[in-house]
Design a protein around this motif. Sequence first.
Motif, PDB file in Angstrom:
ATOM      1  N   ASP A 133       0.826  -1.210   0.000  1.00  0.00           N
ATOM      2  CA  ASP A 133       0.000   0.000   0.000  1.00  0.00           C
ATOM      3  C   ASP A 133       0.861   1.261   0.000  1.00  0.00           C
ATOM      4  O   ASP A 133       0.552   2.231  -0.703  1.00  0.00           O
ATOM      5  CB  ASP A 133      -0.953   0.021   1.202  1.00  0.00           C
ATOM      6  N   ALA A 134       1.943   1.238   0.755  1.00  0.00           N
ATOM      7  CA  ALA A 134       2.851   2.392   0.794  1.00  0.00           C
ATOM      8  C   ALA A 134       3.534   2.582  -0.568  1.00  0.00           C
ATOM      9  O   ALA A 134       3.706   3.722  -1.018  1.00  0.00           O
ATOM     10  CB  ALA A 134       3.890   2.218   1.897  1.00  0.00           C
ATOM     11  N   ILE A 135       3.903   1.490  -1.203  1.00  0.00           N
ATOM     12  CA  ILE A 135       4.514   1.569  -2.528  1.00  0.00           C
ATOM     13  C   ILE A 135       3.520   2.187  -3.509  1.00  0.00           C
ATOM     14  O   ILE A 135       3.857   3.104  -4.261  1.00  0.00           O
ATOM     15  CB  ILE A 135       4.967   0.173  -3.015  1.00  0.00           C
ATOM     16  N   ALA A 136       2.284   1.703  -3.474  1.00  0.00           N
ATOM     17  CA  ALA A 136       1.255   2.209  -4.387  1.00  0.00           C
ATOM     18  C   ALA A 136       0.992   3.691  -4.156  1.00  0.00           C
ATOM     19  O   ALA A 136       0.897   4.470  -5.112  1.00  0.00           O
ATOM     20  CB  ALA A 136      -0.033   1.401  -4.216  1.00  0.00           C
ATOM     21  N   LYS A 137       0.876   4.097  -2.906  1.00  0.00           N
ATOM     22  CA  LYS A 137       0.634   5.513  -2.594  1.00  0.00           C
ATOM     23  C   LYS A 137       1.791   6.386  -3.078  1.00  0.00           C
ATOM     24  O   LYS A 137       1.583   7.470  -3.614  1.00  0.00           O
ATOM     25  CB  LYS A 137       0.415   5.699  -1.091  1.00  0.00           C
ATOM     26  N   SER A 138       3.008   5.903  -2.904  1.00  0.00           N
ATOM     27  CA  SER A 138       4.178   6.650  -3.345  1.00  0.00           C
ATOM     28  C   SER A 138       4.216   6.779  -4.864  1.00  0.00           C
ATOM     29  O   SER A 138       4.492   7.861  -5.397  1.00  0.00           O
ATOM     30  CB  SER A 138       5.455   5.975  -2.840  1.00  0.00           C
ATOM     31  N   LEU A 139       3.939   5.682  -5.560  1.00  0.00           N
ATOM     32  CA  LEU A 139       3.926   5.728  -7.019  1.00  0.00           C
ATOM     33  C   LEU A 139       2.828   6.651  -7.533  1.00  0.00           C
ATOM     34  O   LEU A 139       3.036   7.399  -8.493  1.00  0.00           O
ATOM     35  CB  LEU A 139       3.758   4.326  -7.600  1.00  0.00           C
ATOM     36  N   LYS A 140       1.681   6.613  -6.889  1.00  0.00           N
ATOM     37  CA  LYS A 140       0.585   7.503  -7.292  1.00  0.00           C
ATOM     38  C   LYS A 140       0.992   8.960  -7.099  1.00  0.00           C
ATOM     39  O   LYS A 140       0.800   9.796  -7.992  1.00  0.00           O
ATOM     40  CB  LYS A 140      -0.669   7.195  -6.481  1.00  0.00           C
ATOM     41  N   LYS A 141       1.576   9.247  -5.951  1.00  0.00           N
ATOM     42  CA  LYS A 141       2.021  10.618  -5.657  1.00  0.00           C
ATOM     43  C   LYS A 141       3.063  11.074  -6.680  1.00  0.00           C
ATOM     44  O   LYS A 141       3.002  12.199  -7.182  1.00  0.00           O
ATOM     45  CB  LYS A 141       2.599  10.666  -4.239  1.00  0.00           C
ATOM     46  N   SER A 142       4.005  10.209  -7.002  1.00  0.00           N
ATOM     47  CA  SER A 142       5.041  10.546  -7.978  1.00  0.00           C
ATOM     48  C   SER A 142       4.431  10.797  -9.357  1.00  0.00           C
ATOM     49  O   SER A 142       4.828  11.732 -10.057  1.00  0.00           O
ATOM     50  CB  SER A 142       6.071   9.424  -8.073  1.00  0.00           C
ATOM     51  N   ALA A 143       3.480   9.966  -9.745  1.00  0.00           N
ATOM     52  CA  ALA A 143       2.844  10.120 -11.054  1.00  0.00           C
ATOM     53  C   ALA A 143       2.052  11.418 -11.130  1.00  0.00           C
ATOM     54  O   ALA A 143       2.096  12.130 -12.133  1.00  0.00           O
ATOM     55  CB  ALA A 143       1.939   8.927 -11.336  1.00  0.00           C
ATOM     56  N   GLN A 144       1.344  11.731 -10.063  1.00  0.00           N
ATOM     57  CA  GLN A 144       0.540  12.953 -10.057  1.00  0.00           C
ATOM     58  C   GLN A 144       1.415  14.201 -10.053  1.00  0.00           C
ATOM     59  O   GLN A 144       1.021  15.232 -10.596  1.00  0.00           O
ATOM     60  CB  GLN A 144      -0.404  12.953  -8.856  1.00  0.00           C
ATOM     61  N   ALA A 145       2.588  14.106  -9.486  1.00  0.00           N
ATOM     62  CA  ALA A 145       3.486  15.261  -9.402  1.00  0.00           C
ATOM     63  C   ALA A 145       4.284  15.479 -10.690  1.00  0.00           C
ATOM     64  O   ALA A 145       4.761  16.584 -10.937  1.00  0.00           O
ATOM     65  CB  ALA A 145       4.445  15.092  -8.226  1.00  0.00           C
ATOM     66  N   SER A 146       4.410  14.451 -11.498  1.00  0.00           N
ATOM     67  CA  SER A 146       5.251  14.529 -12.690  1.00  0.00           C
ATOM     68  C   SER A 146       4.543  15.240 -13.833  1.00  0.00           C
ATOM     69  O   SER A 146       3.390  14.950 -14.145  1.00  0.00           O
ATOM     70  CB  SER A 146       5.645  13.128 -13.144  1.00  0.00           C
ATOM     71  N   GLU A 147       5.266  16.149 -14.463  1.00  0.00           N
ATOM     72  CA  GLU A 147       4.753  16.812 -15.659  1.00  0.00           C
ATOM     73  C   GLU A 147       5.421  16.273 -16.913  1.00  0.00           C
ATOM     74  O   GLU A 147       5.142  16.720 -18.013  1.00  0.00           O
ATOM     75  CB  GLU A 147       4.971  18.329 -15.546  1.00  0.00           C
ATOM     76  N   ARG A 148       6.335  15.325 -16.741  1.00  0.00           N
ATOM     77  CA  ARG A 148       7.112  14.797 -17.868  1.00  0.00           C
ATOM     78  C   ARG A 148       6.622  13.444 -18.347  1.00  0.00           C
ATOM     79  O   ARG A 148       7.123  12.921 -19.312  1.00  0.00           O
ATOM     80  CB  ARG A 148       8.570  14.664 -17.453  1.00  0.00           C
ATOM     81  N   LYS A 149       5.647  12.871 -17.674  1.00  0.00           N
ATOM     82  CA  LYS A 149       5.208  11.517 -18.014  1.00  0.00           C
ATOM     83  C   LYS A 149       4.405  11.499 -19.308  1.00  0.00           C
ATOM     84  O   LYS A 149       3.853  12.502 -19.731  1.00  0.00           O
ATOM     85  CB  LYS A 149       4.370  10.936 -16.883  1.00  0.00           C
ATOM     86  N   LYS A 150       4.357  10.324 -19.888  1.00  0.00           N
ATOM     87  CA  LYS A 150       3.497  10.091 -21.036  1.00  0.00           C
ATOM     88  C   LYS A 150       2.309   9.287 -20.519  1.00  0.00           C
ATOM     89  O   LYS A 150       2.457   8.425 -19.682  1.00  0.00           O
ATOM     90  CB  LYS A 150       4.232   9.302 -22.113  1.00  0.00           C
TER      91      LYS A 150
END
Length: 91
Positions: free
Chosen positions: A30-47
């Motif tokens: 759950d902590a891994i998932a929350k961290s990945l979600k947070k990282s994805a939401q913060a990124s402006e460079r993702k596709k």
Amino acid sequence: MSNDKWSQDVTETSDALDLEEGVFTWNDPDAIAKSLKKSAQASERKKGSDYQAAMSMLTFYINRAGKDLDAKQKNVLEAAKNSLRHEFGRD
């Protein structure tokens, strides 16, 4: 850079997401998932969408590091996929 280190380089320097240090070594899916979600939401460079970016990074890590992961950590990361689906409402 040697061929056997290219996936580590991608994980550390990819434009896709800025990850919390050691996220894939954590024991809590759950902590891994929350961290990945947070990282994805913060990124402006993702596709793609936040969900696609987070799941892609997790899957990439499992596939590239899989042979070197112990069974317990691989199970944690596989469980993190389900947690990530839940985080994004895709159960």
